[in-house]
Design an enzyme around this catalytic site. Sequence first.
Site, short mmCIF file in Angstrom:
data_model
loop_
_atom_site.label_atom_id
_atom_site.label_comp_id
_atom_site.label_asym_id
_atom_site.label_seq_id
_atom_site.Cartn_x
_atom_site.Cartn_y
_atom_site.Cartn_z
N HIS A 276 4.56 -23.10 35.07
CA HIS A 276 5.79 -22.84 35.81
C HIS A 276 6.76 -22.05 34.93
O HIS A 276 6.76 -22.20 33.70
CB HIS A 276 6.44 -24.16 36.23
CG HIS A 276 5.69 -24.86 37.34
ND1 HIS A 276 5.42 -24.27 38.54
CD2 HIS A 276 5.16 -26.11 37.40
CE1 HIS A 276 4.75 -25.12 39.31
NE2 HIS A 276 4.57 -26.25 38.63
N CYS B 30 5.79 -17.48 37.54
CA CYS B 30 6.70 -16.92 38.53
C CYS B 30 7.96 -16.39 37.86
O CYS B 30 8.34 -16.83 36.78
CB CYS B 30 7.07 -17.97 39.57
SG CYS B 30 5.68 -18.48 40.59
#
Length: 791
Positions: free
Chosen positions: A399, A448
Amino acid sequence: MSESLERSAGLSSLKEQVEKKLCEVLDGADTKGWRRLGEIVGGDRRFKVSQDDLEMCSLKVLHPDGSPSRTLLRLMGERGCTRGHLLDYLQSLGNDEALQCLKAPALQVLIQPQSVALVCGHNLRLCCHAVGQSPVQYQWFKSKEEVPNGYAPDLVIAPVDVKDSGFYVCRVNCGDSFEFSQWAQVDVLDVSVSCGQSSEGRLKVAVQPQSQMLHAGQTLQLECGAVGRPIPRYQWHRNGVPVANAKRRKLTIPHVTHDNQGGYRCEIISDAERTWSKEVQVVIAPKMLVQISGAVECSEDDIYAIGGGSTEFLLNSIPEQLYATDKVALLIGNLTYQNHPKLKAPMVDVYDLTNVLRQLNFKVVSLLDLTESEMRNAVDEFLLLLHRGVYGLLYYAGHGYENYGNSFMVPVDAPNPYRSANCLCVQSILKLMQEKETGLNVFLLDMCRKRNIHDDRIGNVVLQVTANIVFGYATCQDAEAFELNSSGLANGVFVKFLKKRLLDEEKITVVLDRVAEDMGQFDATKGKQALEIRSSLSERRALNDPVQPSDTDQVHSLQWAKAHELPESMSLDFECGAQIKLGFAAEFSNVLVIYTHIIKKPAELSSCQAHVTDFPQDLDVDPKEMNRETPEETGVYLLSSSLPQHCLYTRLGSLQKLKEELEFTVYLRGTSPAMDDDDVVCWTKKVNIGKPLIARLDLHEATRQNSCLHTCLMPHSPGQSPATVHRTHPAGLLSPQCHHLHVPAVGGVEHGHGNTGRSEVARSTSMPIEASDDMDELQTAFINSLQLQQS
């Protein structure tokens, strides 16, 4: 075999070469061929060969490799015909040539000499053994010349020299008959420093090619060599592509041009074994040009034809070979998040990139599932490996988010929601790398890049202006990265294409450009994910540039070696007389595999099992998955093919959390015939293997007082998490998680800060599945079923 036994043997006992020769004779004969033989056999009611059977045999001529005789012989054998019957039928047929095929030869070579490659100074032995109806005599030849004193079945040359290379054959004499053995090639390698002879004929590289810098028009000569039995075969490759007609140890290319430039290595094959030489660089500089009085240009070849007058030679300089003083890579894959969606692909991605980077001579530290303090301490250890001229590479899968141009990597213990205080700033790490005067800084960020609405802090990292920085983002700004969803283990989209290109002999930005093009053709993520490259690189730096160590490199190598030191395998002796072998392997720098094998079982015990147990609670080890019979059962999918068979396996993760030396118990259970079924006898031994792999670096310590902590943007102290302010918010509205594209079970793409790891789905399968294969085949079937969902 006695004559009576030979006559009673079935036709299936015919040797292949005997059957082949017999069929050639019968197929080629007219009046005394297979059809007449079939008619003779048909007259014997025991075997019932009919006219329909003969017509069926005749149809075999319509097939390219069809043989009516072979079909007839197989049919006769199925109906009980023996070799004695066949001899009688051939006698009636009157075909003496066919009869001769079945009779035992007067002389037969049973053991043929084998080709071999060996090192100068070792002993050569070629073996030939034959049997005949009378005493057998031998004579060895090298090409057409008799070998002096070569009259024995075994030809021994001790020690062997380069001049002994060549082709050997043995002539075997028995009375008036003689036979030649098959030819055997002997390749003797002239190696100044002995590599040792390969054991049991195993393939081993003894001569490595060397990098070269040539002018256009010169001759390129590369050489490699391996020892082994049988003699190895060779295939040269340039930039990963086989070179046409380059199947010898020595590669010679006359009159080279710039098109011959690149990375060369040789594939070496021997039976089921395969290995590679090291990869070397061949640089082709243009021909030197000469300028005379500022007006005339000529080639180097024409210099000596020019006479008189004043001359000024302006020679084209050879392009400088760029190199690294060392190559170091830190690979982090976070997948098992405590407060956020778990990912899958980081484990596979980190493992695959580790293997590729090691081929490029990188020192690789590969780590899974790190907390914030562990990530910061790992970065500190990474920085210790950097110095002037080093190529530093950081790969992160997990993440992440991006705010105001700064990228943040999210640890597995980050609260929900997280801010910069809980994460590591990539640009801050780059600043610290710049202070080390590195030669190349590469960041591959598989995460991301959506904005974090809970973090409004504007970064103020001031970077130096250097021309050696490359960022490869798995996705564009304010977009998500994806991972592939399959029934097994799979790469994320970025690494799926990246691992196929990293070995290309090109500038790193060119390599990433090609990855971007490959990703752009992938229908599953077209319009959703695109690689973004940011670079200030002004030189033609490539990941495969050679390494020229500096004086300080040895110190840094020792530091790196500390994180990769495996315990030595050991044998444990128990009071009952049992002996247990204990072995160790590394799946990642913080994942250890222990395997046990019983190498000696006392005769009085009917069964014996050895388990390992009593591990520290800090380690990631599930008691239900310990001491399993296959690596896959304990979660070891990626390393399973490299582990020894017939053992019990246990996987220990999170070695970075180990505070003390690793001590555990080996538990031996045994039963004997005199005992009841429910009774067992137990023995135990304590084993201490110190601190293996990354545990030696004590990453578990609280965040150290180091530059990484002070440079990274941290508006809050580590002990004060901003998550406490937002705990009342609905979980679905908090952290900007990556999305997931859910697809059918046959394969698909999952949205993730890039990746896949040890998920429940992965653990339920017995073998890993490489998604890059099944995805390419099935993507058309599932592309319309992709659905984008917010986490």
